[in-house]
Scaffold this active site. Structure first.
Site, mmCIF file in Angstrom:
data_model
loop_
_atom_site.group_PDB
_atom_site.id
_atom_site.type_symbol
_atom_site.label_atom_id
_atom_site.label_comp_id
_atom_site.label_asym_id
_atom_site.label_seq_id
_atom_site.Cartn_x
_atom_site.Cartn_y
_atom_site.Cartn_z
ATOM 1 N N LYS A 6 0.922 -1.149 -0.018
ATOM 2 C CA LYS A 6 -0.148 0.098 0.016
ATOM 3 C C LYS A 6 0.857 1.326 -0.018
ATOM 4 O O LYS A 6 1.977 1.412 0.680
ATOM 5 C CB LYS A 6 -0.976 -0.112 1.247
ATOM 6 C CG LYS A 6 -2.051 1.035 1.158
ATOM 7 C CD LYS A 6 -3.024 0.947 2.338
ATOM 8 C CE LYS A 6 -3.995 1.928 2.595
ATOM 9 N NZ LYS A 6 -4.726 1.840 3.707
ATOM 10 N N SER A 20 -9.753 1.833 2.624
ATOM 11 C CA SER A 20 -9.001 2.499 1.988
ATOM 12 C C SER A 20 -7.906 1.678 1.185
ATOM 13 O O SER A 20 -6.956 2.270 0.354
ATOM 14 C CB SER A 20 -8.135 3.575 2.611
ATOM 15 O OG SER A 20 -7.430 2.970 3.743
ATOM 16 N N SER A 41 -9.935 -0.567 6.975
ATOM 17 C CA SER A 41 -9.346 -0.266 5.679
ATOM 18 C C SER A 41 -8.681 -1.739 4.883
ATOM 19 O O SER A 41 -8.205 -1.531 3.697
ATOM 20 C CB SER A 41 -8.567 0.820 5.639
ATOM 21 O OG SER A 41 -9.165 1.840 5.306
HETATM 22 N N1 GLN Z 1 -13.409 4.157 6.237
HETATM 23 C C1 GLN Z 1 -12.612 4.475 7.425
HETATM 24 C C2 GLN Z 1 -12.159 5.960 7.303
HETATM 25 O O1 GLN Z 1 -12.291 6.564 6.345
HETATM 26 C C3 GLN Z 1 -11.179 3.764 7.503
HETATM 27 C C4 GLN Z 1 -10.206 4.027 6.924
HETATM 28 C C5 GLN Z 1 -9.077 3.113 7.484
HETATM 29 O O2 GLN Z 1 -9.306 1.991 8.166
HETATM 30 N N2 GLN Z 1 -7.954 3.666 6.848
HETATM 31 O O3 GLN Z 1 -11.573 6.388 8.230
#
Ligand code: GLN
Length: 474
Positions: A72, A148, A172
């Site tokens: 990532k 994400s 994410s």
């Molecule tokens: N969807 C969540 C957010 O936007 C989780 C994001 C994540 O785990 N990096 O904060």
């Protein structure tokens, strides 16, 4: 079957027997990326040439010897770009060191070779907040891969990565894994070092694997876990062999079904698929127990105070002075900060910084941030109480399967609400995994993956993987 479509353990046995060389795997990945990256957009960049020279000297006796891994774009890999899918860092930042997880993957013989797309600074659940490109769901390219870590999940699902690393602050890893039909594991807080991960919300962030199957997740976790003096939150605990108990079954185990996670709002088709997976675990000998996690009702509200608050502090380092792009000819230093941040951050990142700054500001701190911390303690206590009664907890990963591209783009609240089942694990610091179960059929007739979530107690990854393996086999 192409080499790029095979799991770590399948490839390892061929590498050890000498039937294939690591460079053959890289060639196969190069072909897969060439043929699908235009449609899927999982990778922002890759460096197969450097990977090939590393592959020539790969130590095949190591547990991940010769296995290429996609990373990532918020995890530092020496000499590679690390943009967090943000215009702020794009083209302006090359990682000057390896994150600890990368050092450990290399020590296990793996080869980090490509950068996967993500929501900017990991804020989002569709990968549509990337400032650098679009990623689609390999099962239905009109839909998002989730986020994400959408690029990592899509790469594994499209078989243009053998395995990948992602980060999980509120879901994410698990959510894109669920939407793309792969396995995604969020380790317990403190299990894996975050040194070299670009911080989003430091009390919640964890790095973990996205893989084709549960065994590969265990192999990856073996490699990346363990104490690291460079991350003050990493725990001094022995790392067990996470593959050891994979075949021990679930007979006699108690699995909790929280009433709060099976209420309104779940798509009935998703519910049916989850119920079928749970029935299989019961048939395999587990006892199902109804439990309650009463304060998880407040998890979304709590998370969307704490995560933005921490983000607003963490992202203050992006000021146009020390990192990334800066605007030309600033009038003074304040003008440099203002205009560099205005130009560098996308709308969701700005929204989080504003929300977080508000929650931390004088006069509001007690009403928002302090109160959220108190509720977080109650949520953690709910899980501690539950693990007095059960070995692990089962739930859906998300209320619906992958959504259409663009459908929630201008509705952040709708997106935040969809994090309802994943966020509590981060607030409580426990481990969680998403395992593909029965896919559902979309309105347009495509087959969409659904993920079963298993939540284990803090440092309970062995049990978690043991249950996940039964669910996968079933
Ligand atoms: N969807 C969540 C957010 O936007 C989780 C994001 C994540 O785990 N990096 O904060």
């Amino acid at each position: 079957m192409s080499l790029a479509s095979q799991s770590i353990s399948q490839l390892r046995s061929q590498l050890i027997s000498g039937d294939i060389a690591p460079s053959d795997i890289l060639d196969s990945l190069a072909k897969a990326i060439d043929s699908n990256n235009n449609d899927i957009g999982a990778y922002l960049s890759h460096d197969l040439e450097t990977a090939k020279s590393e592959a020539n000297s790969a130590d095949l006796t190591k547990p991940l010897g010769g296995i290429p891994i996609a990373i990532k774009d918020n995890i530092n890999v020496l000499g590679q770009p690390c943009s967090c899918a943000s215009k702020f860092l794009d083209g302006a930042y090359t990682a000057p060191y390896d994150a600890t997880v990368i050092t450990r993957l290399r020590a296990a013989g793996a080869i980090p070779f490509g950068r996967t797309n993500m929501d900017e600074f990991a804020m989002g659940s569709t990968t549509e907040n990337s400032a650098l490109g679009k990623t689609t769901n390999p099962h239905d390219t009109t839909r998002t891969p989730g986020g994400s870590s959408g690029g990592s999940a899509a790469a594994v699902a499209a078989r243009s990565a053998i395995a990948a690393l992602g980060s999980d602050t509120g879901g994410s890893i698990r959510q894109p894994a669920s939407h793309c039909g792969v396995v995604g594991l969020k380790p317990s807080y403190g299990r894996v070092s975050r040194y070299g991960l670009v911080a989003f919300a430091s009390s919640l962030d964890q790095i973990g694997p996205l893989t084709q199957n549960v065994e590969d997740a265990a192999l990856m976790l073996n490699a990346i876990s363990g104490y690291d003096p460079s991350d003050a939150t990493s725990l001094q605990q022995d790392v067990p062999d996470f593959t050891e108990r994979l075949d021990c079954g679930v007979s006699g185990m108690k699995l909790g079904l929280p009433t709060e996670f099976f209420g309104e709002g779940i798509d009935p088709a998703v519910r049916k698929s989850i119920d079928a997976a749970i029935a299989k675990l019961e048939a395999a000998g587990a006892e199902l127990v109804e439990i309650s996690l009463p304060h998880t009702e407040y998890a979304v509200a709590t998370y969307y105070i704490i995560a933005p608050a921490e983000a607003s502090s963490n992202l203050s380092r992006f000021d146009g002075v020390r990192y990334g792009n800066r605007v030309d000819q600033p009038e003074d230093v304040l003008d440099l900060y203002h205009r560099s941040r205005a130009a560098g951050f996308g709308p969701e990142v700005k929204r989080r910084i504003i929300l977080g700054t508000y929650a931390l500001s004088s006069g509001y701190y007690d009403a928002y941030y302090n109160r959220a911390q108190k509720v977080r303690t109650l949520i953690r206590q709910d899980f501690l109480n539950a693990y007095q009664q059960v070995d692990a907890i089962l739930s859906p990963v998300t209320p619906t399967a992958a959504t259409l591209l663009g459908s929630d783009k201008d509705n952040p609240l709708q997106q935040y609400l969809a994090d309802i089942y994943t966020i509590s694990a981060n607030l409580a610091g426990i481990c969680g995994i998403s395992i593909p179960c029965q896919p559902i059929t979309s309105d347009t007739g495509t087959s969409l993956p659904v993920g079963l979530q298993v939540l284990g107690p803090h440092m309970g990854e062995q049990t978690l993987l043991q249950i996940a393996n039964v669910a996968e086999q079933a």
